[in-house]
Design a protein around this motif. Structure first.
Motif, PDB file in Angstrom:
ATOM      1  N   VAL A  79      25.184  39.663  19.714  1.00 56.25           N
ATOM      2  CA  VAL A  79      26.277  38.609  19.727  1.00 56.25           C
ATOM      3  C   VAL A  79      27.455  39.775  19.508  1.00 56.25           C
ATOM      4  N   ALA A  80      28.528  39.586  20.575  1.00 59.60           N
ATOM      5  CA  ALA A  80      29.660  40.629  20.594  1.00 59.60           C
ATOM      6  C   ALA A  80      30.795  40.126  21.254  1.00 59.60           C
ATOM      7  N   GLN A  81      31.871  40.431  20.704  1.00 61.44           N
ATOM      8  CA  GLN A  81      33.132  40.184  21.484  1.00 61.44           C
ATOM      9  C   GLN A  81      33.605  41.175  22.406  1.00 61.44           C
ATOM     10  N   ARG A  82      33.144  42.479  22.286  1.00 64.31           N
ATOM     11  CA  ARG A  82      33.409  43.353  23.056  1.00 64.31           C
ATOM     12  C   ARG A  82      32.608  43.473  24.419  1.00 64.31           C
ATOM     13  N   VAL A  83      33.044  43.277  25.679  1.00 69.48           N
ATOM     14  CA  VAL A  83      32.378  43.150  26.725  1.00 69.48           C
ATOM     15  C   VAL A  83      31.729  44.297  26.973  1.00 69.48           C
ATOM     16  N   SER A  84      32.074  45.660  26.698  1.00 66.88           N
ATOM     17  CA  SER A  84      31.484  46.923  27.111  1.00 66.88           C
ATOM     18  C   SER A  84      30.044  47.069  26.222  1.00 66.88           C
ATOM     19  N   THR A  85      29.849  46.219  25.154  1.00 65.08           N
ATOM     20  CA  THR A  85      28.970  46.255  24.297  1.00 65.08           C
ATOM     21  C   THR A  85      27.678  45.579  24.991  1.00 65.08           C
ATOM     22  N   GLN A 131      39.270  46.292  38.356  1.00 62.93           N
ATOM     23  CA  GLN A 131      38.354  47.529  38.849  1.00 62.93           C
ATOM     24  C   GLN A 131      37.438  47.727  37.619  1.00 62.93           C
ATOM     25  N   GLU A 132      37.648  47.738  36.312  1.00 59.08           N
ATOM     26  CA  GLU A 132      36.992  48.089  35.198  1.00 59.08           C
ATOM     27  C   GLU A 132      35.764  47.316  35.082  1.00 59.08           C
ATOM     28  N   ALA A 133      35.868  45.855  35.411  1.00 59.76           N
ATOM     29  CA  ALA A 133      35.049  44.837  35.390  1.00 59.76           C
ATOM     30  C   ALA A 133      34.010  44.959  36.642  1.00 59.76           C
ATOM     31  N   ALA A 134      34.375  45.401  37.493  1.00 66.97           N
ATOM     32  CA  ALA A 134      33.505  45.452  38.841  1.00 66.97           C
ATOM     33  C   ALA A 134      32.650  46.899  38.819  1.00 66.97           C
ATOM     34  N   MET A 174      30.503  37.215  36.551  1.00 68.61           N
ATOM     35  CA  MET A 174      31.713  37.542  37.196  1.00 68.61           C
ATOM     36  C   MET A 174      31.918  36.641  38.219  1.00 68.61           C
ATOM     37  N   GLY A 175      31.071  36.501  39.254  1.00 71.50           N
ATOM     38  CA  GLY A 175      31.117  35.694  40.320  1.00 71.50           C
ATOM     39  C   GLY A 175      30.893  34.245  40.236  1.00 71.50           C
ATOM     40  N   SER A 176      30.555  33.626  39.381  1.00 73.03           N
ATOM     41  CA  SER A 176      30.140  32.421  39.325  1.00 73.03           C
ATOM     42  C   SER A 176      30.787  31.585  37.727  1.00 73.03           C
ATOM     43  N   ASN A 177      31.086  32.325  37.023  1.00 72.12           N
ATOM     44  CA  ASN A 177      31.429  31.624  35.644  1.00 72.12           C
ATOM     45  C   ASN A 177      32.734  31.701  35.137  1.00 72.12           C
ATOM     46  N   GLU A 178      33.791  30.815  35.225  1.00 71.10           N
ATOM     47  CA  GLU A 178      35.081  31.154  35.100  1.00 71.10           C
ATOM     48  C   GLU A 178      35.468  31.640  33.442  1.00 71.10           C
ATOM     49  N   THR A 179      34.626  31.087  32.677  1.00 69.30           N
ATOM     50  CA  THR A 179      34.570  31.187  30.975  1.00 69.30           C
ATOM     51  C   THR A 179      34.443  32.917  30.859  1.00 69.30           C
ATOM     52  N   TYR A 180      33.437  33.140  31.451  1.00 68.01           N
ATOM     53  CA  TYR A 180      33.118  34.753  31.245  1.00 68.01           C
ATOM     54  C   TYR A 180      34.106  35.415  32.119  1.00 68.01           C
ATOM     55  N   VAL A 234      35.908  38.471  30.170  1.00 65.99           N
ATOM     56  CA  VAL A 234      35.819  39.976  30.691  1.00 65.99           C
ATOM     57  C   VAL A 234      37.338  40.491  31.047  1.00 65.99           C
ATOM     58  N   LEU A 235      38.196  39.714  31.658  1.00 66.93           N
ATOM     59  CA  LEU A 235      39.502  40.179  32.184  1.00 66.93           C
ATOM     60  C   LEU A 235      40.654  40.216  31.146  1.00 66.93           C
ATOM     61  N   SER A 236      40.065  39.531  30.044  1.00 66.14           N
ATOM     62  CA  SER A 236      41.196  39.867  28.772  1.00 66.14           C
ATOM     63  C   SER A 236      40.991  41.262  28.217  1.00 66.14           C
ATOM     64  N   GLN A 237      39.744  41.900  28.439  1.00 64.67           N
ATOM     65  CA  GLN A 237      39.705  43.183  28.067  1.00 64.67           C
ATOM     66  C   GLN A 237      39.842  44.253  28.965  1.00 64.67           C
TER      67      GLN A 237
END
Length: 578
Positions: free
Chosen positions: A526-532, A574-577, A557-563, A567-570
């Motif tokens: 369980v993590a809040q940090r996406v990089s983890t 370009q970093e997410a992709a 990233m391509g199918s779930n708006e919540t996720y 991700v984009l809040s952190q």
């Protein structure tokens, strides 16, 4: 409630209690016999001038006094030992019961209240038992025996007792009746003082950071004054009790002397008999005074006993299985089917219809906004709570049916707020595996990226750790907690936001080391940090207690708006992709 509590703990001590009662009986009989001997010395020795009778009766008095002293010492010895043993047993019962509680019951009572019930409340009951064994056992024997002996000396003069004893009893009863609710309030306010003090000691850094010293001082002062006010109210009633008792005693003595003098003047009574009657009156009233002292303690002890029984009678919501599963395939397969969880009295469930599958050799990540139920979800697996709906399976077996020790060996949890116990680094690391070697400890520390800072501590593995890990930083505390689970080598690793206090470089190094160490185990993070969690084999997205998406980072990233929003809040697009 007090009688029920004591009855359930007195069973093993029938023999010492029997010996104690016999000592008290002999001591009381000796005390009752002494005034009669004194009367004989006066009437048959002093008045008649018979020195031989005085010496003979004096020797008998001396022998009776020796017996009285020996029995008194024996009674106090057995009484103190038994009372302390009963207090120990009650404390152990409360402790064992609290250890069986789930997080739900602990939260229901609150840690400060449980501490008060285990210490202060038990101490009040223990003190009552001690006073009962050393004083109260002899009081009724002394009172009844004194009345009988007084009647044998002079029946008309004994009629004074018909007025004295009821007056004293009614006065004491009225005061005690008012004291009982005050004692209940006192114990509740002691709980509040403990809670405030515990918060202030634990949160001292926050208090200093926000310069809230004066505010916290006022808060503690308010709680302290609340205890003081109710203590003063009970103190006033206690202070009123002793003057009433002494007034009755003194008035009774004057009345006996007055009427006794008339009886002697008319020839109906001898001087020695009047002296003995006065002694018996004092013994009767002193026994009532001892009972009075006891009755002052009874209301508070009764309140404390109710609070203790409240803990002992509370059943844990996590019930041990009647026929536990004692062996698993030990593959580490984890499955959740339609899991619901709701706290008692809550308007809405924390988890609703959660499905999750985690397999050996894979890393499953759980992510979601604050309050989405991530930590609660992990808590269901080692049975910190029990699901209110659905099933949680480990290796195909419902965790509610698995033996607790076996489940603890299979599942290793690093909680969101890691806790270290007072002791040493080694004692904390061996908490789950006492037989672990130093080599195993250093290996676990190396994987947890804690070897460098532990080796620099004075004493290394024997370096002291303060309660709660207060003498190490938050990141060091998290790494030691991770190492503690690694030492046990469970089949399922649960990491509840266990990397939040680590810098990015340490986080990355730790995850790389963990990947090799847990290659064949089931890992749930369980993590809040996406990089983890972005490299996890499977990511489960929670939103308001429901699973709203499952897949890899790229798929979600391509199918779930919540996720995608998380991700984009952190990260940037370009970093997410990347």
């Amino acid at each position: 409630m007090l009688i029920r509590l004591l009855r359930s703990h007195l069973g093993p001590y029938k023999r010492p209690i029997t010996i104690l009662v016999l000592f008290q009986l002999v001591q009381t009989i000796a005390s009752l016999y002494l005034p009669t001997l004194n009367a004989d010395i006066i009437d048959n020795g002093v008045v008649k001038g018979d020195t031989g009778a005085i010496l003979a009766l004096g020797g008998t008095m001396l022998g009776v006094t020796v017996v009285q002293v020996v029995c008194a010492i024996g009674a106090v010895f057995y009484g103190a030992r038994t009372a302390m043993a009963i207090g120990r047993d009650i404390r152990a019962s409360v402790f064992d019961k609290v250890q069986s509680f789930s997080a739900r019951e602990v939260g229901q009572f609150g840690a400060p209240s449980l501490i008060t019930r285990t210490t202060n409340d038990v101490q009040q009951v223990q003190m009552l038992v001690l006073m009962t064994f050393t004083m109260m056992v002899s009081a009724p024997i002394m009172c009844v025996g004194g009345i009988i002996m007084a009647l044998t000396l002079d029946v008309p003069l004994s009629s004074l007792l018909l007025a004295v004893v009821p007056v004293l009893g009614v006065s004491v009863a009225l005061i005690i009746r008012r004291m009982r609710p005050l004692f209940r309030t006192m114990q509740t306010r002691v709980d509040t003082v403990n809670r405030v003090l515990r918060e202030q000691i634990t949160g001292i850094r926050v208090i200093r950071a926000f310069v809230k010293d004066d505010y916290e001082q006022r808060r503690f002062q308010a709680a302290n004054e609340d205890v003081t006010s109710v203590s003063l109210a009970t103190g006033r009633l206690m202070a009123l009790m002793f003057p009433i008792v002494m007034a009755v005693v003194n008035v009774s003595s004057v009345a006996v002397l007055w009427f006794g003098a008339h009886r002697i003047d008319s020839g109906g009574m001898q001087i020695g008999a009047l002296t003995a009657f006065l002694s018996y009156l004092m013994q009767i009233l002193m026994s009532v005074m001892m009972a009075t002292f006891m009755f002052m303690m009874v209301p508070r002890a009764e309140v404390c006993a109710e609070r203790i029984k409240e803990v002992l009678d509370t059943e844990s919501s996590v019930v041990p299985p009647t026929t536990p599963v004692t062996s698993l395939r030990r593959h580490g397969e984890l499955e959740l089917f339609g899991v619901d969880f709701a706290y008692p009295g809550a308007e809405a469930a924390v988890l609703r219809g959660v499905d999750l599958v985690a397999r050996p050799g894979e890393t499953t990540a759980v992510i979601g906004s604050t309050g989405s139920g991530k930590s609660t979800l992990l808590g269901l697996i080692p049975r910190l709570y029990d699901a209110t709906g659905g099933r949680v399976l480990v290796d195909g077996e419902d965790v509610a049916e698995v033996d607790a020790a076996l489940l603890a060996e299979t599942v290793g949890l690093v909680p969101q707020k890691p806790y270290l116990f007072s002791g040493t680094v080694a004692s904390n690391l061996r908490y789950g595996k006492p037989e672990a070697t130093d080599e195993e400890l250093w290996h676990a520390l190396e994987v947890a990226q804690a070897k460098d800072f532990v080796s620099k501590l004075e004493g290394g593995l024997d370096a002291p750790i303060a309660q709660g890990g207060g003498n190490v930083s938050g990141g060091q505390r998290q790494r030691l907690a991770i190492a503690r689970v690694l030492v046990r080598q469970p089949e399922i690793y649960l990491f509840d936001d266990s990397f939040s206090a680590l810098d990015y470089a340490t986080d990355a190094a730790l995850r790389r080391a963990l990947a090799g160490e847990t290659a064949e185990a089931t890992v749930v993070i369980v993590a809040q940090r996406v990089s983890t969690i972005r490299d996890a084999d499977r990511i489960v997205v929670l939103d308001e207690g429901r699973v709203v998406g499952t897949g890899t980072h790229t798929e979600l990233m391509g199918s779930n708006e919540t996720y995608r929003e998380i991700v984009l809040s952190q990260l940037t697009e370009q970093e997410a992709a990347a």
